[in-house]
Design a protein around this motif. Structure first.
Motif, mmCIF file in Angstrom:
data_model
loop_
_atom_site.group_PDB
_atom_site.id
_atom_site.type_symbol
_atom_site.label_atom_id
_atom_site.label_comp_id
_atom_site.label_asym_id
_atom_site.label_seq_id
_atom_site.Cartn_x
_atom_site.Cartn_y
_atom_site.Cartn_z
ATOM 1 N N ALA A 174 -52.849 28.531 -101.018
ATOM 2 C CA ALA A 174 -53.236 28.530 -100.392
ATOM 3 C C ALA A 174 -52.425 28.778 -98.772
ATOM 4 C CB ALA A 174 -53.476 26.813 -99.808
ATOM 5 N N ALA A 198 -55.890 31.201 -97.751
ATOM 6 C CA ALA A 198 -56.824 30.319 -97.051
ATOM 7 C C ALA A 198 -55.967 30.219 -95.758
ATOM 8 C CB ALA A 198 -56.856 29.760 -98.189
ATOM 9 N N ALA A 211 -65.614 32.411 -95.892
ATOM 10 C CA ALA A 211 -65.659 31.628 -97.014
ATOM 11 C C ALA A 211 -64.367 31.521 -97.366
ATOM 12 C CB ALA A 211 -65.362 33.056 -98.415
ATOM 13 N N LEU A 212 -63.185 31.654 -97.130
ATOM 14 C CA LEU A 212 -61.863 31.496 -97.940
ATOM 15 C C LEU A 212 -61.124 30.886 -97.067
ATOM 16 C CD1 LEU A 212 -60.677 35.266 -98.997
ATOM 17 C CD2 LEU A 212 -61.046 33.146 -100.702
ATOM 18 N N ASP A 241 -62.736 28.086 -95.229
ATOM 19 C CA ASP A 241 -63.496 26.662 -95.245
ATOM 20 C C ASP A 241 -63.116 25.812 -97.014
ATOM 21 O OD1 ASP A 241 -65.198 27.127 -92.896
ATOM 22 O OD2 ASP A 241 -66.894 27.841 -94.357
ATOM 23 N N ILE A 242 -62.103 26.653 -97.816
ATOM 24 C CA ILE A 242 -62.410 26.308 -98.613
ATOM 25 C C ILE A 242 -60.502 26.266 -98.718
ATOM 26 C CG2 ILE A 242 -63.327 26.931 -100.123
ATOM 27 C CD1 ILE A 242 -61.162 28.869 -101.466
ATOM 28 N N PRO A 283 -59.738 21.386 -98.869
ATOM 29 C CA PRO A 283 -59.013 20.305 -99.779
ATOM 30 C C PRO A 283 -58.146 21.178 -100.821
ATOM 31 C CG PRO A 283 -61.314 21.648 -99.070
ATOM 32 C CD PRO A 283 -60.805 21.485 -98.047
ATOM 33 N N VAL A 284 -57.860 22.512 -101.085
ATOM 34 C CA VAL A 284 -57.540 23.178 -101.810
ATOM 35 C C VAL A 284 -55.739 23.360 -101.472
ATOM 36 C CG1 VAL A 284 -56.678 25.766 -102.674
ATOM 37 C CG2 VAL A 284 -58.866 25.437 -102.786
#
Length: 315
Positions: free
Chosen positions: A39, A43, A201-202, A204-205, A208-209
């Protein structure tokens, strides 16, 4: 259910899911460390990179925004230091741990997804202005105070402070993501389509991660002794700091969105940085970990309160 309350419950619900996964043994502590590393190391930097490239910062009043937030942090840091040294009779090194625990908001793992969910992309753009200077400012303050209080009679060396500061800064993935985004923004070039898809793609998560990783990480710290001082520091972090920030943003007349983000950022509980600094001092580790755990649990209520207050005041 109020959308504000639903957002708070959603954010802290993800933290709770991570905590339960660790508490029940469904995931091991090593998994939490790996998820947190992903994270913070991958991300979140890409999310900050994308924000720096695409954001419109006009009208965000950065100097007044920074001034109000960091003035509130300084007041709370001083209060935390005095509470630990004068009230609980601990030494000055433990006082530094108390100060940083009182003032170092968890802007990354908790703040970024919380502000995104509450105020949307425009709110996150404002928060990004704070994230870009928050870590360097707080780490520099910690390094200086470590040199003053953590070395005994040994002389403080400015060059050592500067070297340590820049080494920490330019090896930090969040700072790298911010700087890379600013550099790309200056070029004026559009991102290639494939790069956009990979970053999105990375990025956007990331939220939550990060929240799940934070909850999983809390299992590693827990609560062991030093409960009374940890409760006092948590009260400073969750009540005094946002109250001071609220007064200052009203005094300087910040735009409504910037004012709301500043107060909510100040109302967030402490993150793992306070524990890492305590470990560096080799003192106050239990105090820092207890405060972080207690403040995070209490923040479900206090953050909802401050969020309701700023929405009522600033719209």
């Amino acid at each position: 259910m109020s959308p504000l309350i639903e957002t708070v419950l959603f954010v802290f619900g993800l933290v709770a899911l991570g905590y339960l996964a660790g508490l029940t043994g469904y995931l091991k502590a090593e998994a939490g460390e790996a998820i947190a590393e992903f994270a913070v190391g991958v991300a979140m930097p890409l999310l900050l990179f994308r924000t720096m490239v695409n954001a419109d910062f006009h009208g965000s009043a950065p100097w007044s925004f920074w001034g109000a937030y960091f003035a509130a942090a300084a007041v709370t840091w001083a209060a935390g230091h005095l509470v630990i040294t004068r009230w609980f009779g601990r030494d000055s090194r433990a006082g530094v741990v108390g100060g940083v625990s009182s003032a170092f908001s968890n802007l990354v793992l908790l703040g970024i997804p919380f502000v995104l969910g509450t105020f949307g992309p425009s709110g996150f753009e404002v928060l990004s202005l704070l994230v870009s200077v928050h870590l360097p400012t707080m780490i520099m303050a910690s390094i200086i105070l470590f040199e003053i209080f953590g070395r005994g009679d040994e002389q403080m060396h400015p060059l050592r402070i500067i070297r340590s500061f820049f080494r920490k800064m330019f090896s930090n993935p969040l700072i790298i993501g911010i700087l890379a985004g600013w550099v790309w923004r200056i070029t004026g070039l559009p991102l290639p389509t494939l790069a956009v898809r990979l970053v999105d793609a990375l990025a956007d998560i990331a939220g939550p991660v990060a929240l799940f990783a934070m909850g999983l990480g809390l299992c590693r710290f827990g609560i062991s002794g030093n409960v009374r001082p940890a409760l006092a520091l948590s009260a400073l972090k969750l009540v005094l700091m946002p109250a001071v920030a609220l007064g200052l943003v009203w005094l300087v007349g910040l735009p409504p969105l910037s004012a709301k983000v500043a107060v909510v950022a100040a109302a967030l509980p402490s993150g793992v940085n306070s524990y890492l600094i305590a470990s560096q001092f080799n003192t106050g580790q239990a105090l820092a970990s207890n405060q972080m755990t207690i403040a995070t649990a209490c923040a479900v209520v206090t953050t909802t309160f401050w969020l309701t207050v700023v929405v009522q005041i600033f719209g």
